[in-house]
Design a protein around this motif. Sequence first.
Motif, PDB file in Angstrom:
ATOM      1  N   ILE A 237      34.859  65.891  39.913  1.00 20.61           N
ATOM      2  CA  ILE A 237      35.172  67.031  39.050  1.00 20.61           C
ATOM      3  C   ILE A 237      36.253  67.889  39.690  1.00 20.61           C
ATOM      4  CG2 ILE A 237      34.223  69.056  37.905  1.00 20.61           C
ATOM      5  CD1 ILE A 237      31.526  67.697  37.928  1.00 20.61           C
ATOM      6  N   LYS A 238      37.283  68.175  38.912  1.00 23.50           N
ATOM      7  CA  LYS A 238      38.385  69.015  39.367  1.00 23.50           C
ATOM      8  C   LYS A 238      38.590  70.152  38.359  1.00 23.50           C
ATOM      9  CE  LYS A 238      39.072  65.900  42.553  1.00 23.50           C
ATOM     10  NZ  LYS A 238      38.580  66.140  43.937  1.00 23.50           N
ATOM     11  N   THR A 239      39.140  71.251  38.836  1.00 23.11           N
ATOM     12  CA  THR A 239      39.449  72.350  37.921  1.00 23.11           C
ATOM     13  C   THR A 239      40.499  71.905  36.917  1.00 23.11           C
ATOM     14  OG1 THR A 239      41.093  73.200  39.487  1.00 23.11           O
ATOM     15  CG2 THR A 239      38.875  74.107  39.624  1.00 23.11           C
ATOM     16  N   GLY A 240      40.346  72.373  35.681  1.00 22.44           N
ATOM     17  CA  GLY A 240      41.278  72.008  34.622  1.00 22.44           C
ATOM     18  C   GLY A 240      40.808  70.870  33.744  1.00 22.44           C
ATOM     19  N   LEU A 241      39.760  70.137  34.155  1.00 21.09           N
ATOM     20  CA  LEU A 241      39.269  69.032  33.331  1.00 21.09           C
ATOM     21  C   LEU A 241      38.683  69.580  32.023  1.00 21.09           C
ATOM     22  CD1 LEU A 241      37.481  66.653  35.880  1.00 21.09           C
ATOM     23  CD2 LEU A 241      39.598  66.222  34.627  1.00 21.09           C
ATOM     24  N   PRO A 242      38.932  68.893  30.892  1.00 24.72           N
ATOM     25  CA  PRO A 242      38.356  69.353  29.622  1.00 24.72           C
ATOM     26  C   PRO A 242      36.866  69.079  29.575  1.00 24.72           C
ATOM     27  CG  PRO A 242      39.508  67.280  29.315  1.00 24.72           C
ATOM     28  CD  PRO A 242      39.785  67.695  30.735  1.00 24.72           C
ATOM     29  N   ALA A 243      36.179  69.809  28.710  1.00 23.32           N
ATOM     30  CA  ALA A 243      34.728  69.648  28.602  1.00 23.32           C
ATOM     31  C   ALA A 243      34.269  70.081  27.225  1.00 23.32           C
ATOM     32  CB  ALA A 243      34.018  70.461  29.683  1.00 23.32           C
ATOM     33  N   ARG A 244      33.074  69.630  26.875  1.00 23.31           N
ATOM     34  CA  ARG A 244      32.387  70.094  25.671  1.00 23.31           C
ATOM     35  C   ARG A 244      31.141  70.853  26.113  1.00 23.31           C
ATOM     36  NH1 ARG A 244      33.997  64.959  24.061  1.00 23.31           N
ATOM     37  NH2 ARG A 244      32.057  64.121  24.873  1.00 23.31           N
ATOM     38  N   ILE A 245      30.968  72.043  25.546  1.00 26.10           N
ATOM     39  CA  ILE A 245      29.815  72.876  25.873  1.00 26.10           C
ATOM     40  C   ILE A 245      28.927  72.960  24.642  1.00 26.10           C
ATOM     41  CG2 ILE A 245      29.055  75.131  26.698  1.00 26.10           C
ATOM     42  CD1 ILE A 245      31.936  75.515  27.775  1.00 26.10           C
ATOM     43  N   THR A 246      27.648  72.678  24.805  1.00 20.97           N
ATOM     44  CA  THR A 246      26.698  72.779  23.692  1.00 20.97           C
ATOM     45  C   THR A 246      25.614  73.791  24.058  1.00 20.97           C
ATOM     46  OG1 THR A 246      25.424  70.907  24.559  1.00 20.97           O
ATOM     47  CG2 THR A 246      27.106  70.423  22.907  1.00 20.97           C
ATOM     48  N   LEU A 247      25.187  74.537  23.058  1.00 18.60           N
ATOM     49  CA  LEU A 247      24.181  75.576  23.245  1.00 18.60           C
ATOM     50  C   LEU A 247      22.980  75.279  22.362  1.00 18.60           C
ATOM     51  CD1 LEU A 247      26.533  78.696  23.037  1.00 18.60           C
ATOM     52  CD2 LEU A 247      25.944  77.376  25.065  1.00 18.60           C
ATOM     53  N   ASP A 248      21.785  75.465  22.903  1.00 20.88           N
ATOM     54  CA  ASP A 248      20.573  75.271  22.105  1.00 20.88           C
ATOM     55  C   ASP A 248      20.541  76.206  20.913  1.00 20.88           C
ATOM     56  OD1 ASP A 248      19.777  73.312  23.823  1.00 20.88           O
ATOM     57  OD2 ASP A 248      18.342  74.544  24.926  1.00 20.88           O
ATOM     58  N   ALA A 249      21.127  77.379  21.069  1.00 19.88           N
ATOM     59  CA  ALA A 249      21.126  78.353  19.971  1.00 19.88           C
ATOM     60  C   ALA A 249      22.080  77.961  18.853  1.00 19.88           C
ATOM     61  CB  ALA A 249      21.502  79.734  20.506  1.00 19.88           C
ATOM     62  N   TRP A 250      23.008  77.015  19.130  1.00 17.61           N
ATOM     63  CA  TRP A 250      23.993  76.578  18.133  1.00 17.61           C
ATOM     64  C   TRP A 250      23.992  75.058  18.086  1.00 17.61           C
ATOM     65  CZ3 TRP A 250      26.428  80.338  15.329  1.00 17.61           C
ATOM     66  CH2 TRP A 250      26.334  81.637  15.824  1.00 17.61           C
ATOM     67  N   ARG A 251      22.882  74.498  17.666  1.00 21.00           N
ATOM     68  CA  ARG A 251      22.755  73.034  17.631  1.00 21.00           C
ATOM     69  C   ARG A 251      23.746  72.442  16.631  1.00 21.00           C
ATOM     70  NH1 ARG A 251      18.654  70.934  20.405  1.00 21.00           N
ATOM     71  NH2 ARG A 251      16.972  72.306  21.101  1.00 21.00           N
ATOM     72  N   GLY A 252      24.314  71.290  17.047  1.00 22.61           N
ATOM     73  CA  GLY A 252      25.265  70.617  16.184  1.00 22.61           C
ATOM     74  C   GLY A 252      26.679  71.144  16.300  1.00 22.61           C
ATOM     75  N   ARG A 253      26.896  72.112  17.186  1.00 17.13           N
ATOM     76  CA  ARG A 253      28.232  72.685  17.341  1.00 17.13           C
ATOM     77  C   ARG A 253      28.692  72.521  18.786  1.00 17.13           C
ATOM     78  NH1 ARG A 253      29.819  79.041  16.152  1.00 17.13           N
ATOM     79  NH2 ARG A 253      31.945  78.988  17.003  1.00 17.13           N
ATOM     80  N   ASP A 254      29.901  72.001  18.965  1.00 19.15           N
ATOM     81  CA  ASP A 254      30.494  71.855  20.290  1.00 19.15           C
ATOM     82  C   ASP A 254      31.509  72.964  20.521  1.00 19.15           C
ATOM     83  OD1 ASP A 254      29.017  69.608  20.764  1.00 19.15           O
ATOM     84  OD2 ASP A 254      30.602  68.204  20.207  1.00 19.15           O
ATOM     85  N   PHE A 255      31.472  73.537  21.727  1.00 19.58           N
ATOM     86  CA  PHE A 255      32.444  74.543  22.118  1.00 19.58           C
ATOM     87  C   PHE A 255      33.391  73.914  23.142  1.00 19.58           C
ATOM     88  CE2 PHE A 255      28.698  76.769  20.710  1.00 19.58           C
ATOM     89  CZ  PHE A 255      29.172  77.893  20.055  1.00 19.58           C
TER      90      PHE A 255
END
Length: 382
Positions: A237-255
């Motif tokens: 893992i290096k800084t700047g790598l893209p990612a998808r963040i998911t929250l239990d409070a917003w199921r079905g939505r990727d940030f």
Amino acid sequence: MRLSRFWLLVPFLAAGGWWVWQQQHPTALEVSAASVSRGVVESSVANTRAGTVKACRRAKLSPSIGGQISVLPFAEGAHVNTGDVLLRLWNHDLQANVEAADKGVQAARSQRSASCLQAAETRRAADRASRLRQSASISVQELDKANTAAAVADATCKAAEAQITLTAAQLKAAQAQLERTVLVAPFAGVIADINGELNEYVTPSPPGIQTLPVVDLIEPGCFLASAPIDEVDAPNIKTGLPARITLDAWRGRDFPGKVTRVGSYVIDLEKQARTVEVELAFDNPADLKDLLVGYSADVDIILETRRDVLRIPTEALFDKHYVYVLTDAGKLEKRKIGVGLSNWSFTEVTEGVAEGASIVTTPGAAGVAEGVAAKAKETTDE
């Protein structure tokens, strides 16, 4: 007699015929299947335990000394600016000390003025005595006495100057002690929590001591996701790598987000896997208005992406390099394939199967084996 013997043989003949028919027309096993297709495959790393949405800046504040709350100007949820007074302890005694120290500075300055005026007068007298001695109008002893008086007066003036410095330092010390009773906002933010009421006694809350902070201040509109990553995956893992963040409070939505910081040490907690803390920023500013500090978060950090490659569902793979292919003849064929990038959803295929081939997605199901007659389960849209 012959007819009766024939009827006795009928069950055996029927059973034998059924067995032969079953060998030639075996019952097809229904299996879940998917087609080899082209698409995107990503190599990614996910957190080992739930992460957390945090504020970019958060301060849990308490006064540096204990005391009774006398001023509490803001309520929970209030917006404050940098330098606003969040809390003031009863400090009349310390204010009196400051006033006394200030008066001491004024007195020292007056004393310096008097001492230095006296020193100037005695120096003039010594100069006159020196001229009189030249004309033998006074004795040597009188001249020495005048010079000594002038020297003493000069020393007294310098001592008065030093006394001003001392009293000014005492004033600063008293002011610093008074400032310890006032809690100010170190940055503009929102008061998330207040643990105290007017006239209640509060104490400092240093780290490691189970004392609640008096004021919890959060910077609004700036959030990050913090997640523990297994120590085995951390070197990739290096800084700047893209990612998808998911929250239990917003199921079905990727940030969408990206890695902003990788921890500089491994966290070693008892009875838990060793992990490295990774922080991620949210890419879309519009997403921040929906967030609250403390949401549980999961992250999928994308290490590499390959587009328009052959891929299969990852669950179809077994023994690392094998799949069951459903042939046109309706038989299952165990086949070795070459694999590339892989994640929880898809695995890249480099050789062994062609696009459109049907493969079993439940290789561990009962009855699935090499050479077994099979057919794909019919799927219905709900």
